[in-house]
Design an enzyme around this catalytic site. Structure first.
Site, PDB file in Angstrom:
ATOM      1  N   ARG A 198       5.107 -18.488  62.303  1.00 41.87           N
ATOM      2  CA  ARG A 198       5.586 -18.061  60.990  1.00 41.87           C
ATOM      3  C   ARG A 198       5.166 -16.608  60.790  1.00 41.87           C
ATOM      4  O   ARG A 198       3.989 -16.277  60.866  1.00 41.87           O
ATOM      5  CB  ARG A 198       4.985 -18.922  59.882  1.00 41.87           C
ATOM      6  CG  ARG A 198       5.419 -18.461  58.486  1.00 41.87           C
ATOM      7  CD  ARG A 198       4.471 -18.932  57.406  1.00 41.87           C
ATOM      8  NE  ARG A 198       4.822 -18.367  56.107  1.00 41.87           N
ATOM      9  CZ  ARG A 198       3.975 -18.232  55.105  1.00 41.87           C
ATOM     10  NH1 ARG A 198       2.721 -18.619  55.240  1.00 41.87           N
ATOM     11  NH2 ARG A 198       4.376 -17.707  53.973  1.00 41.87           N
TER      12      ARG A 198
ATOM     13  N   GLY B  35       1.831 -21.629  45.190  1.00 43.78           N
ATOM     14  CA  GLY B  35       0.611 -21.813  45.963  1.00 43.78           C
ATOM     15  C   GLY B  35      -0.320 -20.663  45.643  1.00 43.78           C
ATOM     16  O   GLY B  35      -0.274 -20.093  44.559  1.00 43.78           O
TER      17      GLY B  35
ATOM     18  N   LYS C  50      -3.070 -22.834  60.648  1.00 44.13           N
ATOM     19  CA  LYS C  50      -2.507 -24.175  60.679  1.00 44.13           C
ATOM     20  C   LYS C  50      -1.680 -24.331  61.952  1.00 44.13           C
ATOM     21  O   LYS C  50      -1.083 -23.370  62.429  1.00 44.13           O
ATOM     22  CB  LYS C  50      -1.620 -24.414  59.452  1.00 44.13           C
ATOM     23  CG  LYS C  50      -2.332 -24.253  58.126  1.00 44.13           C
ATOM     24  CD  LYS C  50      -1.340 -24.411  56.979  1.00 44.13           C
ATOM     25  CE  LYS C  50      -1.983 -24.125  55.635  1.00 44.13           C
ATOM     26  NZ  LYS C  50      -1.003 -24.225  54.523  1.00 44.13           N
TER      27      LYS C  50
ATOM     28  N   ASP D 266       9.859 -15.339  57.199  1.00 44.71           N
ATOM     29  CA  ASP D 266       9.950 -15.804  55.816  1.00 44.71           C
ATOM     30  C   ASP D 266      11.027 -15.064  55.039  1.00 44.71           C
ATOM     31  O   ASP D 266      11.499 -15.550  54.009  1.00 44.71           O
ATOM     32  CB  ASP D 266       8.599 -15.606  55.117  1.00 44.71           C
ATOM     33  CG  ASP D 266       7.890 -16.928  54.871  1.00 44.71           C
ATOM     34  OD1 ASP D 266       8.533 -17.982  54.992  1.00 44.71           O
ATOM     35  OD2 ASP D 266       6.690 -16.906  54.541  1.00 44.71           O
TER      36      ASP D 266
ATOM     37  N   HIS E 119       8.025 -22.286  44.362  1.00 38.71           N
ATOM     38  CA  HIS E 119       7.007 -22.387  45.405  1.00 38.71           C
ATOM     39  C   HIS E 119       5.718 -21.804  44.831  1.00 38.71           C
ATOM     40  O   HIS E 119       5.544 -20.577  44.765  1.00 38.71           O
ATOM     41  CB  HIS E 119       7.444 -21.622  46.655  1.00 38.71           C
ATOM     42  CG  HIS E 119       6.439 -21.657  47.767  1.00 38.71           C
ATOM     43  ND1 HIS E 119       6.606 -22.425  48.904  1.00 38.71           N
ATOM     44  CD2 HIS E 119       5.239 -21.039  47.915  1.00 38.71           C
ATOM     45  CE1 HIS E 119       5.563 -22.268  49.691  1.00 38.71           C
ATOM     46  NE2 HIS E 119       4.711 -21.426  49.104  1.00 38.71           N
TER      47      HIS E 119
ATOM     48  N   HIS F 151       0.635 -30.461  43.230  1.00 34.74           N
ATOM     49  CA  HIS F 151      -0.592 -31.201  42.903  1.00 34.74           C
ATOM     50  C   HIS F 151      -1.208 -30.863  41.553  1.00 34.74           C
ATOM     51  O   HIS F 151      -2.253 -31.412  41.225  1.00 34.74           O
ATOM     52  CB  HIS F 151      -1.626 -30.960  44.001  1.00 34.74           C
ATOM     53  CG  HIS F 151      -1.150 -31.327  45.370  1.00 34.74           C
ATOM     54  ND1 HIS F 151      -0.814 -32.611  45.725  1.00 34.74           N
ATOM     55  CD2 HIS F 151      -0.918 -30.563  46.472  1.00 34.74           C
ATOM     56  CE1 HIS F 151      -0.419 -32.640  46.981  1.00 34.74           C
ATOM     57  NE2 HIS F 151      -0.460 -31.410  47.458  1.00 34.74           N
TER      58      HIS F 151
END
Length: 402
Positions: free
Chosen positions: A95, A212, A20, A152, A210, A340
């Site tokens: 990141r 994902g 990304k 992170d 979080h 989502h």
């Protein structure tokens, strides 16, 4: 800096199957939270990779099969070059999942630092190698560009020692074996946006979920991390898409001693073959698994138990962190699953009703910013994360300070 050539920060988030990127102006004050443009190459290493960016429908790309990540980085560089229009990318922010015990603050990339960070690859093998590859390539190809690593693990530097230390011989602590915590860029963003959305409530007893493909929880007080579910590695805590989460270490000894799995086979099992995918046998994605809950026979049973275990692990860990906090004022869902998957949020909140949580079903269905009723003792919220903005902001502050 020349006014005729405004400078840009390029943020790269390099993973095992996707890269990304987001582009921000260097000199903007305050830094806009929406990038000038962003996009990603996904499906790297798979048969049909594609590229998409803001304002452009995803389209297939051909990548060198032997060096797909290098090819994907080159493709992104070419796409960005076409849109520069007199501007210059002067800084690249990366990141990086694991900074170990040495790297907490955003740090300028050097060859020595790269060598240090490679030693942490075994602690985050799904994530750590790929930003390091990008840094190494840019050091060779564009030594004129400043590179900054954003970690992170950094947000969890505020954890008290009792949350960091492992119940191993004390010499393990002295060697750097400790609970580090991850998803820190995401939680850092929450520390900025939650008080804007929820006022002083966010400074109280807050848990951010979080959720994902990787997943963790962070307990926050006064917008700082005081406890988190991931620990020494990105395997700890919640059940994830393909990762186990917390697991009895005796099970690992059994796999190696009795079933004679090699170290490599155990690693592959823990990181790639477990979690939702491993239990369901269907998918690592909750939205796919839930479609099979009513299938007949073993397929439906495995789908149901996989999702039940997934939710149970989240509920169990929220309960544990609530105990550490001494109560709960605000529960926040973020990241791909958290933002989502209304049915995951509904099931989690259903099982947390003992905390006084009352879900607004309609608000939950439309992914509203607040999904609890006004009578709920705990406010439940959705907040999209923005790790790229945090990386750009940290890089901007470092460059100003330096």
């Amino acid at each position: 800096m020349s006014n005729s050539q405004p400078s840009l920060i390029l943020v790269l988030n390099c993973g095992s199957s996707s890269i990304k990127f987001a582009v921000f102006p260097v000199d903007a004050d305050p830094l806009p939270r929406t990038p000038l443009w962003n996009g990603k190459v996904q499906g790297i290493g798979e048969p049909a990779p594609n590229f998409g960016e803001s304002g452009v429908e995803p389209f297939p790309v051909e990548l060198d099969a032997e060096h797909p990540h290098t090819a994907a980085l080159q493709f992104i560089q070419e796409r960005i070059s076409k849109r520069l229009d007199g501007r210059r990318v002067t800084t690249v922010a990366h990141r990086v999942v694991h900074g170990g015990s040495r790297y907490w603050a955003p740090t300028l990339v050097t060859q020595q630092m790269l060598d240090d960070l490679r030693s942490y690859i075994p602690l985050a093998p799904l994530h750590q190698p790929f930003p390091l590859k990008a840094m190494g390539l840019l050091l060779e190809q564009r030594p004129d560009i400043v590179q900054v690593a954003c970690f992170d693990t950094a947000f969890h530097h505020s954890l008290p020692k009792v949350e960091q230390i492992l119940p191993l011989p004390y010499s393990a602590w002295e060697r750097g074996l400790r609970r580090y915590g991850f998803h820190g860029l995401s939680y850092d963003y929450m520390s900025h946006t939650l008080p804007e959305r929820h006022g002083d409530l966010a400074r109280g007893r807050t848990i951010v979920a979080h959720l994902g493909s990787g997943a963790s929880l962070c307990a926050m007080q006064n917008l700082e991390s005081v406890a988190t579910t991931m620990g020494f590695s990105a395997l700890d805590g919640l059940m994830m898409g393909t990762r186990t989460g917390s697991l009895d270490p005796g099970a690992l000894l059994y796999l190696m001693e009795v079933e004679r799995l090699s170290l490599e086979e155990v690693g592959s099992t823990l990181y790639n073959q477990s979690g939702l995918l491993g239990v369901s046998g269907i998918s690592a994605e909750p939205r796919v698994v839930v479609k099979h809950e009513n299938d007949p026979g073993e397929a439906g049973e495995r789908a149901r138990i996989a999702l039940a275990l997934y939710v149970r692990r989240i509920v169990r860990e929220i309960g544990a962190l609530t105990a550490v906090l001494g109560g709960l004022d605000l529960l926040v869902f973020t990241a791909g699953v958290g933002e989502h998957n209304a049915f995951v949020r509904e099931r989690v909140c259903r099982d947390l009703a003992f905390l006084g949580i009352k879900l607004d079903a309609d608000a939950n269905t439309i992914n509203a910013p607040v999904i609890a009723t006004t009578g709920s003792r705990v406010r439940v919220a959705l907040e999209p994360t923005n790790e790229e903005w945090i990386a750009a902001r940290c890089t901007q502050k470092l460059m100003i300070a330096g």
